[in-house]
Design an enzyme around this catalytic site. Structure first.
Site, PDB file in Angstrom:
ATOM      1  N   GLU A 407       0.821  -1.218   0.000  1.00 61.60           N
ATOM      2  CA  GLU A 407       0.000   0.000   0.000  1.00 61.60           C
ATOM      3  C   GLU A 407       0.854   1.266   0.000  1.00 61.60           C
ATOM      4  O   GLU A 407       0.530   2.254  -0.666  1.00 61.60           O
ATOM      5  CB  GLU A 407      -0.947   0.003   1.208  1.00 61.60           C
ATOM      6  N   HIS A 474     -11.229  -6.152   9.129  1.00 63.97           N
ATOM      7  CA  HIS A 474     -11.942  -5.997   7.849  1.00 63.97           C
ATOM      8  C   HIS A 474     -13.231  -5.221   8.049  1.00 63.97           C
ATOM      9  O   HIS A 474     -14.149  -5.329   7.249  1.00 63.97           O
ATOM     10  CB  HIS A 474     -12.276  -7.366   7.239  1.00 63.97           C
TER      11      HIS A 474
END
Ligand SMILES: Cc1ncc(C[n+]2csc(CCOP(=O)(O)OP(=O)(O)O)c2C)c(N)n1
Length: 668
Positions: A407, A474
């Site tokens: 990322e 998540h």
């Protein structure tokens, strides 16, 4: 002719293929850098410049690399690369003004030393965190590659910086994507006080190239001709056959990390060995021995440079200190962007939230030919939420790019694309994973426009939120990590119509935008929306219901929790405000509503402490106190990580407390 290694010089000087003019230019550029530094050391002692990171002894690398590149090729230097700036002929008074925090510099006094970039000279300076610029170089090179321009991008780091994950990530991306990035590692023996043996456990940093499938070379960094020859040859190859190359320049940091810290920890013998390898004194001798540099020419150069330094220092000194203009300070946080409404009323289709995002993104890709979409598994696979299914077929692999799992480098790559004239949308596979790209977002993308006028035309898509039993990693809704950071825009739609229009605007807007998409809404919320391209203004809330007794201020999933409850309880007379954008925040819509109802409940899915609701509450206290008939209420999720099991998650979520708190507030 090639000069034999002799006792005169510690290295081979190979000048066979270099004209005398270039030989002298290399010399003059190194000398200029050295003479400026010597002056700076004096000024530092006099308190006329703040900090100084010396590159004395390392000039051959900056000068050799810069001269081997074309002037329109980007260079991303570090704190010891004065020679990059001076070889690109930046007027010295601008550099001096920059170091004195004056307006004639490059950052309006907002950042110090070499922390700036300038498109005029194709130099993109570092941020203090060292690593992120390596990924930025990837993005710049990617833009060149997509446009089929035969250009190399050179990025510098110290050997200490190679220990950062950004180094690994950027090298890996550059290699997987065959990007023409020249990774220049200046191995100068120490990272602050840490010797190389405590920094990495391999013989040469260049050996790491192999692991990335990358060509790598070791170069004697104090030998200006070796630097210039090798870099010229290597970059010529990279332009024709785009690929990254890792260069390890062996050199040494002769002075302290910064002037105040000294060099006590460096063994004397080591220091002496390297002083003998000084890049300038040895090269000067060589030029004299070869009768390329005459004494009088050397003296003329010195006099010219001295005069240039003195003259430019006077210009910088004559400049007044910066006078603060608060409006200008605030206005420069974002790049100006004049929103122009695009309407589309015909061709209405029924779309789920996820379809609206997908269609919005597809139409933005059609509209902006310079937009690159990047993310994990977003190409052929279509992304884990299938937002980009079919995109590769329509837009090709250049613009729809599967990324490695990195990322940080990809966010930095987005910044590099923006610097080099392109736009980027980056999909976080889950918003939770943005923590692995946090540094470049909050330090690089957010601050660049304020610091030196370079905006980050990057949208980070953030599939977020709970209610789907996905547990602590998540399910987070982490918008408050970003609303805290000046320079970012944060958008958080709750409906398909808003999602499509706001995504269009987020992509049009040249500033960095965090675009939150609640994944529990992806397939549960459907709405009629225009099929064609339209946009909606950022920073405008929508008033979904109008009432008299209370204002419910919320966004994202909270909007649907509130709607569900109000639809079942029509006796409750409430304003329901969907914020849609959190930064900039539509305070006017909030204040207008509270002034009417006198009661405010702010509902957020995020945990309570430090969330957006807290700031809205404070704003209401400061701006609407006399209109309030009850304490402002914040309803938020429990201050714990998000649990997995359904019963725990339900208890965690703000929804479980909303109804009771609303009824209590109405009864107050
Ligand atoms: C992320 C981060 N950690 C720590 C620092 C503090 N710091 C600044 S420069 C430096 C040493 C860097 O060493 P190296 O990369 O070898 O470059 P050099 O200074 O030797 O040229 C350190 C530890 C920082 N700026 N950023």
């Amino acid at each position: 002719m090639i000069s034999k290694p002799s006792i005169s010089y510690p290295f081979d000087y190979d000048n066979r293929f270099i004209s005398n003019q270039i030989l002298l230019e290399l010399y003059k550029n190194m000398l200029k850098s050295r003479m400026i530094e010597e002056k700076m050391l004096i000024l530092l002692r006099q308190g006329k410049v703040s900090k100084w990171f010396s590159g004395i002894g390392q000039e051959a690398i900056s000068v050799g690399v810069t001269m081997a590149l074309a002037n329109d090729e980007y260079i991303l230097p570090m704190h010891r690369n004065l020679g990059v700036f001076t070889t690109r002929q930046i007027p010295l008074h601008r550099l001096f003004a920059q170091w004195q925090g004056k307006a004639g510099g490059f950052t309006k006094g907002r950042d110090r030393s070499f922390h700036f970039g300038t498109q005029d000279y194709k130099i993109i300076g570092m941020i203090s965190h060292l690593g992120p610029q390596l990924g930025v170089a990837d993005g710049i090179a990617l833009a060149h590659k997509i446009r089929n321009e035969k250009k190399v991008t050179a990025v510098f780091t110290g050997e200490g910086g190679t220990s950062e994950g950004d180094f690994h990530e950027a090298m890996n991306v550059a290699s997987v994507w065959s990007l023409p990035v020249l990774f220049c590692v200046e191995n100068n023996g120490y990272g602050l006080s840490t010797p190389i043996a405590e920094q990495f456990n391999c013989k040469h940093i260049a050996h790491k190239g192999k692991g990335y499938g990358m060509e790598a070379h070791i170069i004697e960094g104090n030998n200006i001709l070796e630097v210039y020859n090798r870099v010229s040859e290597i970059t010529a190859g990279m332009r024709e056959n785009p690929r990254p190359v890792l260069l390890e320049f062996k050199t040494f940091r002769i002075r302290g990390h910064e002037e105040a810290s000294g060099t006590k920890y460096v063994p004397d013998a080591l220091m002496e060995t390297w002083k003998e390898k000084d890049p300038i004194s040895n090269y000067t001798r060589f030029l004299h021995d070869e009768a390329i540099l005459l004494d009088e020419v050397e003296e003329r150069y010195r006099n010219e440079i001295q005069a240039e330094i003195d003259e430019n220092l006077q210009i910088a000194y004559a400049e007044n200190d910066i006078a603060c203009n608060e409006n200008e300070e605030l206005n420069d946080v974002y790049k100006d962007y004049a929103y122009k409404e695009v309407k589309s009323e015909d061709d209405i289709i029924e779309a789920r939230f996820v379809d609206a995002v997908s269609l919005g993104l597809r139409q933005a890709m059609e509209k902006h030919g310079n937009l690159v979409f990047m993310g994990q598994d977003i190409a052929e696979y279509g992304g884990v939420f299938k937002v980009s299914e079919g995109f590769v077929d329509q837009f090709g692999k250049d613009r729809v790019r599967n990324t490695p799992i990195c990322e940080s480098a990809i966010i930095s790559t987005g910044m590099g694309l923006s610097i080099n004239g392109m736009k980027a949308v980056i999909e976080m596979q889950f918003a939770d994973f943005v923590s692995s790209g946090f540094n470049p977002i909050v330090n690089y993308l957010a601050k660049s426009h304020y610091r030196w006028g370079q905006s980050a035309d990057v949208v980070v898509r953030m599939p977020c939120g709970a209610g789907v039993g996905a547990g602590p990693f998540h399910s987070q809704t982490n918008e408050a990590w970003f609303t805290k950071t000046p320079g970012l825009k944060v958008v958080y739609p709750a409906f398909p119509y808003d999602a499509k229009g706001l995504l269009a605007s987020a992509i049009e807007d040249p500033n960095p935008v965090l675009f939150f998409e609640h994944k529990a809404l992806y397939r549960s919320i459907t709405q009629e929306i225009p099929k064609n391209y339209y946009n909606l203004p950022l920073g405008k809330a929508s008033l979904l219901k109008q009432g008299q007794d209370v204002s419910i201020i919320t966004y994202g999933a909270g909007v649907h929790w509130a709607l569900e409850f109000l639809n079942l309880n029509e006796n409750i007379s409430a304003d329901l405000i969907d914020l849609r954008t959190l930064s900039p925040l539509d305070t006017e819509a909030i204040f207008t509503s509270i002034k009417k109802t006198g009661k405010a409940l702010i509902l957020q899915e995020d945990t309570l402490f430090g969330g957006v609701a807290s700031d809205i509450s404070a704003l209401l206290m400061e701006n609407c106190f006399e209109y309030l008939d009850a304490p402002v209420q914040r309803v938020a999720s429990l201050d714990t990580p998000i649990p997995f099991a359904k019963s725990l998650e339900s208890n965690f979520l703000a929804k479980s407390r909303f109804e009771k708190m609303l009824i209590n507030l109405l009864a107050y």
